[in-house]
Enzyme design. Structure first.
Site, PDB file in Angstrom:
ATOM      1  N   ASP B  59     -55.687  30.054   1.296  1.00 50.07           N
ATOM      2  CA  ASP B  59     -57.364  30.476   1.062  1.00 50.07           C
ATOM      3  C   ASP B  59     -57.899  30.462   2.298  1.00 50.07           C
ATOM      4  O   ASP B  59     -58.871  31.375   2.415  1.00 50.07           O
ATOM      5  CB  ASP B  59     -57.616  29.669  -0.022  1.00 50.07           C
ATOM      6  CG  ASP B  59     -56.857  29.596  -1.501  1.00 50.07           C
ATOM      7  OD1 ASP B  59     -56.669  30.883  -1.859  1.00 50.07           O
ATOM      8  OD2 ASP B  59     -56.514  28.649  -1.997  1.00 50.07           O
ATOM      9  N   ASP B  76     -68.657  34.681  22.177  1.00 52.92           N
ATOM     10  CA  ASP B  76     -69.571  34.919  23.296  1.00 52.92           C
ATOM     11  C   ASP B  76     -69.394  34.022  24.585  1.00 52.92           C
ATOM     12  O   ASP B  76     -70.319  33.827  25.375  1.00 52.92           O
ATOM     13  CB  ASP B  76     -71.086  34.663  22.868  1.00 52.92           C
ATOM     14  CG  ASP B  76     -71.296  32.951  22.373  1.00 52.92           C
ATOM     15  OD1 ASP B  76     -72.530  32.985  22.414  1.00 52.92           O
ATOM     16  OD2 ASP B  76     -70.361  32.600  22.321  1.00 52.92           O
ATOM     17  N   GLY B  77     -68.143  33.491  24.797  1.00 48.85           N
ATOM     18  CA  GLY B  77     -67.897  32.564  25.894  1.00 48.85           C
ATOM     19  C   GLY B  77     -68.517  31.231  25.626  1.00 48.85           C
ATOM     20  O   GLY B  77     -68.864  30.989  24.363  1.00 48.85           O
ATOM     21  N   ASP B  95     -62.014  31.985   5.568  1.00 49.54           N
ATOM     22  CA  ASP B  95     -61.380  31.720   6.951  1.00 49.54           C
ATOM     23  C   ASP B  95     -62.515  31.132   7.910  1.00 49.54           C
ATOM     24  O   ASP B  95     -63.562  31.387   7.886  1.00 49.54           O
ATOM     25  CB  ASP B  95     -60.769  32.861   7.401  1.00 49.54           C
ATOM     26  CG  ASP B  95     -59.452  33.208   6.604  1.00 49.54           C
ATOM     27  OD1 ASP B  95     -58.845  34.268   7.122  1.00 49.54           O
ATOM     28  OD2 ASP B  95     -59.127  32.622   5.712  1.00 49.54           O
ATOM     29  N   HIS B 119     -68.701  21.273   8.980  1.00 44.84           N
ATOM     30  CA  HIS B 119     -69.698  22.183   8.748  1.00 44.84           C
ATOM     31  C   HIS B 119     -69.376  23.503   8.401  1.00 44.84           C
ATOM     32  O   HIS B 119     -69.464  24.036   7.396  1.00 44.84           O
ATOM     33  CB  HIS B 119     -70.269  22.472  10.045  1.00 44.84           C
ATOM     34  CG  HIS B 119     -71.502  23.541  10.172  1.00 44.84           C
ATOM     35  ND1 HIS B 119     -72.982  23.114  10.061  1.00 44.84           N
ATOM     36  CD2 HIS B 119     -71.405  24.997  10.089  1.00 44.84           C
ATOM     37  CE1 HIS B 119     -73.439  24.629   9.883  1.00 44.84           C
ATOM     38  NE2 HIS B 119     -72.734  25.389  10.028  1.00 44.84           N
ATOM     39  N   GLU B 120     -68.346  24.316   8.903  1.00 42.40           N
ATOM     40  CA  GLU B 120     -67.779  25.350   8.667  1.00 42.40           C
ATOM     41  C   GLU B 120     -67.360  25.502   7.460  1.00 42.40           C
ATOM     42  O   GLU B 120     -67.318  26.426   6.643  1.00 42.40           O
ATOM     43  CB  GLU B 120     -66.631  25.931   9.811  1.00 42.40           C
ATOM     44  CG  GLU B 120     -67.059  26.210  11.055  1.00 42.40           C
ATOM     45  CD  GLU B 120     -68.499  27.177  11.196  1.00 42.40           C
ATOM     46  OE1 GLU B 120     -69.597  26.527  11.808  1.00 42.40           O
ATOM     47  OE2 GLU B 120     -68.380  28.157  10.489  1.00 42.40           O
ATOM     48  N   HIS B 123     -69.439  26.621   4.744  1.00 48.79           N
ATOM     49  CA  HIS B 123     -69.477  27.918   4.531  1.00 48.79           C
ATOM     50  C   HIS B 123     -68.334  28.532   3.880  1.00 48.79           C
ATOM     51  O   HIS B 123     -68.571  29.469   3.014  1.00 48.79           O
ATOM     52  CB  HIS B 123     -69.700  28.634   5.650  1.00 48.79           C
ATOM     53  CG  HIS B 123     -70.671  28.498   6.653  1.00 48.79           C
ATOM     54  ND1 HIS B 123     -72.148  28.859   6.377  1.00 48.79           N
ATOM     55  CD2 HIS B 123     -71.084  28.088   8.113  1.00 48.79           C
ATOM     56  CE1 HIS B 123     -72.989  28.508   7.145  1.00 48.79           C
ATOM     57  NE2 HIS B 123     -72.250  28.051   8.221  1.00 48.79           N
ATOM     58  N   HIS B 129     -76.615  27.952   5.597  1.00 50.07           N
ATOM     59  CA  HIS B 129     -77.165  26.910   6.606  1.00 50.07           C
ATOM     60  C   HIS B 129     -78.626  26.201   5.613  1.00 50.07           C
ATOM     61  O   HIS B 129     -79.370  26.952   4.978  1.00 50.07           O
ATOM     62  CB  HIS B 129     -77.778  27.618   7.835  1.00 50.07           C
ATOM     63  CG  HIS B 129     -76.681  27.908   8.686  1.00 50.07           C
ATOM     64  ND1 HIS B 129     -76.446  28.848   9.788  1.00 50.07           N
ATOM     65  CD2 HIS B 129     -75.535  27.109   8.747  1.00 50.07           C
ATOM     66  CE1 HIS B 129     -75.562  29.013  10.339  1.00 50.07           C
ATOM     67  NE2 HIS B 129     -74.748  27.718  10.084  1.00 50.07           N
ATOM     68  N   ASP B 188     -87.118   0.978  11.849  1.00 49.37           N
ATOM     69  CA  ASP B 188     -86.066   0.004  12.248  1.00 49.37           C
ATOM     70  C   ASP B 188     -86.464  -0.737  13.293  1.00 49.37           C
ATOM     71  O   ASP B 188     -86.187  -1.987  13.684  1.00 49.37           O
ATOM     72  CB  ASP B 188     -84.623   0.445  12.498  1.00 49.37           C
ATOM     73  CG  ASP B 188     -84.124   1.199  11.393  1.00 49.37           C
ATOM     74  OD1 ASP B 188     -84.555   0.915  10.197  1.00 49.37           O
ATOM     75  OD2 ASP B 188     -83.182   2.125  11.229  1.00 49.37           O
ATOM     76  N   GLN B 232     -81.863  -2.274  15.414  1.00 48.73           N
ATOM     77  CA  GLN B 232     -82.699  -3.049  14.871  1.00 48.73           C
ATOM     78  C   GLN B 232     -83.856  -3.635  15.643  1.00 48.73           C
ATOM     79  O   GLN B 232     -84.894  -3.993  14.810  1.00 48.73           O
ATOM     80  CB  GLN B 232     -81.667  -4.254  14.192  1.00 48.73           C
ATOM     81  CG  GLN B 232     -80.907  -3.664  13.485  1.00 48.73           C
ATOM     82  CD  GLN B 232     -79.563  -4.883  13.056  1.00 48.73           C
ATOM     83  OE1 GLN B 232     -79.357  -5.764  13.960  1.00 48.73           O
ATOM     84  NE2 GLN B 232     -78.919  -4.773  12.033  1.00 48.73           N
ATOM     85  N   ASP B 329     -90.162  -5.600  11.059  1.00 52.87           N
ATOM     86  CA  ASP B 329     -89.163  -4.739  11.193  1.00 52.87           C
ATOM     87  C   ASP B 329     -89.182  -4.275  12.685  1.00 52.87           C
ATOM     88  O   ASP B 329     -88.244  -4.104  13.318  1.00 52.87           O
ATOM     89  CB  ASP B 329     -89.582  -3.557  10.497  1.00 52.87           C
ATOM     90  CG  ASP B 329     -89.626  -3.502   9.105  1.00 52.87           C
ATOM     91  OD1 ASP B 329     -88.795  -4.381   8.360  1.00 52.87           O
ATOM     92  OD2 ASP B 329     -90.271  -3.195   8.135  1.00 52.87           O
TER      93      ASP B 329
END
Lengths: 82, 368
Positions: B59, B76-77, B95, B119-120, B123, B129, B188, B232, B329
């Site tokens: 798939d 694009d290089g 794919d 990430h891909e 999709h 996105h 923090d 911290q 904090d």
């Protein structure tokens, strides 16, 4: 006359902006827009779409922050539409 | 999060994937591991099950390509766009194509293969996105230490909208991106740095120039890939142009964008007793050259010139900083005042009159 560096940069930036918007925001290329329907969103509109997407100030102009985002390495999938 | 136009999705929960070829940048076992780990990111939070096959059509076909590779989307290089993937559908659908012109790694140099695959695959599964800068599905690349990676809540919400929850009885949750003008915002750690202010939270920091209105939210890893998230305590020694960042019983030293030492140092080198496991806050008093460290309801004072702890410490915070309770904090000195952050409130302390002179929202510096 030798192209003044800032003009050269400007041309480069304009080209960067056009290529970016063509790749990721469906800006029509010059070739396409000659034949396509009238609802061509000019470059400024597409630029605003990109600025909204990235939470930038929506100026419609290729300002420093916008160009900085456009130069960042990224995924090749368009942000608007597929 | 954003679902892909037309809400394409896989109708089956069991999907196959195949690694068609390998990048010469990494050894193939590391490529296998990175891709397997990336699939697990999504299977952990959804009902999807992924299985690797070694030939034939899967798939999700994963390959490394160069330039024009006949899918109407030439690469694009080096840099620019790194990779692309196709939405769920038969054939090329799902794919993932990597640009071989990039330098793929398992670390922070080049582009981390695991993060980009994860990430891909979003999709490949039907996500577009996200506009959330902290989301995995945000378009631009940013490095996170893979062992610290947790799928952000925005991405979990997206994939569960498409495929529903996992069978896991305990629904996994993920980190959310802090909102600059959230009135409940806490920090923090806070420190000055060469005239700017750095506000640390989780894996982010805000960078604010006191005279400018804008405030920038960044990943810590964007500037310092080898720093951990969850800093911290932090302070600046302006004399030495160094920033000290503390987490648990370690600390890192920055000089501008550079790490002074490649590895963290131990807080016990500064003179803390072994029963101190972490520091809550710290600030350096430019006038005296003394650095104040806050731990629970007590504080230590360190002499930056002698490079050692002053005698007679720890003392009670309340004895020296009236109105400042324990569990601070963050803290920093700016001008004549010391600013203490406790939860959503910020206390402006005037050491000349030894009392709190103003109480503000913690994010009052962000001009919300």
């Amino acid at each position: 006359f030798p192209v003044a560096p800032e003009t050269e940069d400007e041309d480069k930036n304009i080209q960067l902006v056009k290529t970016y918007l063509q790749n990721f925001y469906k800006l029509e290329t010059d070739k396409q827009s000659r034949f396509k329907s009238k609802n061509i969103k000019p470059l400024t509109e597409k630029l605003k779409e990109m600025q909204v997407f990235f939470g930038l100030k929506v100026t419609g102009k290729p300002d420093v922050d916008t160009l900085e985002v456009m130069k960042k390495p990224r995924c090749g999938v368009p942000d608007i539409g597929q | 999060y954003v679902l892909t136009d037309g809400n394409p999705k896989w109708e089956r929960k069991n999907l196959t994937y195949r690694i068609v070829n390998y990048t010469p940048d990494m050894n193939s076992a590391d490529v296998d591991k990175a891709i397997q780990k990336a699939f697990k990111v999504w299977s952990d939070v959804s009902p999807l099950i992924f299985k690797i096959i070694y030939d034939g059509n899967a798939d999700i076909m994963i390959s490394f390509e160069t330039g024009d590779h006949r899918d109407n989307s030439p690469f694009d290089g080096p840099d620019g766009f790194l990779v692309h993937a196709f939405q769920p559908r038969n054939g090329i659908g799902g794919d993932v194509h990597f640009d071989e012109a990039e330098y793929w790694t398992k670390g922070s140099n080049g582009y981390n293969l695991f993060l980009v695959v994860a990430h891909e695959l979003g999709h490949s599964l039907g996500l577009s996105h996200s506009t959330d800068p902290g989301a995995l599905m945000y378009p631009t690349y940013s490095y996170t230490e893979p062992n610290e990676f947790r799928l952000p809540q925005d991405d979990i919400n997206g994939i569960q909208t498409v495929y529903g929850h996992s069978g896991n009885p305990i629904q996994p949750t993920g980190p959310t991106t802090p909102v600059t003008c959230d009135h409940k915002l806490t920090f923090d750690a806070v420190a000055t740095m060469r005239g700017e202010l750095l506000f640390f939270k989780d894996r982010y920091f805000w960078r604010k120039h006191p005279q400018m209105t804008e405030v920038q939210l960044n990943f810590i890893s964007l500037f310092w890939p080898n720093l951990p998230s969850g800093i911290q305590a932090a302070y600046e020694n302006t004399e030495r142009d160094q920033i000290f960042l503390f987490k648990e019983n370690k600390y890192w030293v920055l000089s501008g964008y550079d790490l002074v030492y490649n590895h963290p140092k131990s807080i016990y080198d500064l003179g803390f007793p072994k029963n101190v496991k972490r520091i809550n806050a710290a600030f350096n008093d430019e006038n005296s050259g003394k650095t104040y460290f806050f731990v629970g309801g007590k504080y230590w004072r360190y002499d930056e010139n002698r490079q050692s702890m002053d005698q007679g410490y720890p003392k009670k915070i309340i004895d020296e900083f009236r109105g400042i309770s324990k569990n601070i904090d963050a803290a920093f000195q700016y001008g004549r005042y010391i600013y203490f952050f406790i939860g959503t409130r910020q206390f402006q302390f005037d050491p000349n009159v030894k009392r709190v002179v103003s109480v503000m929202k913690s994010n009052s510096w962000f001009n919300c």
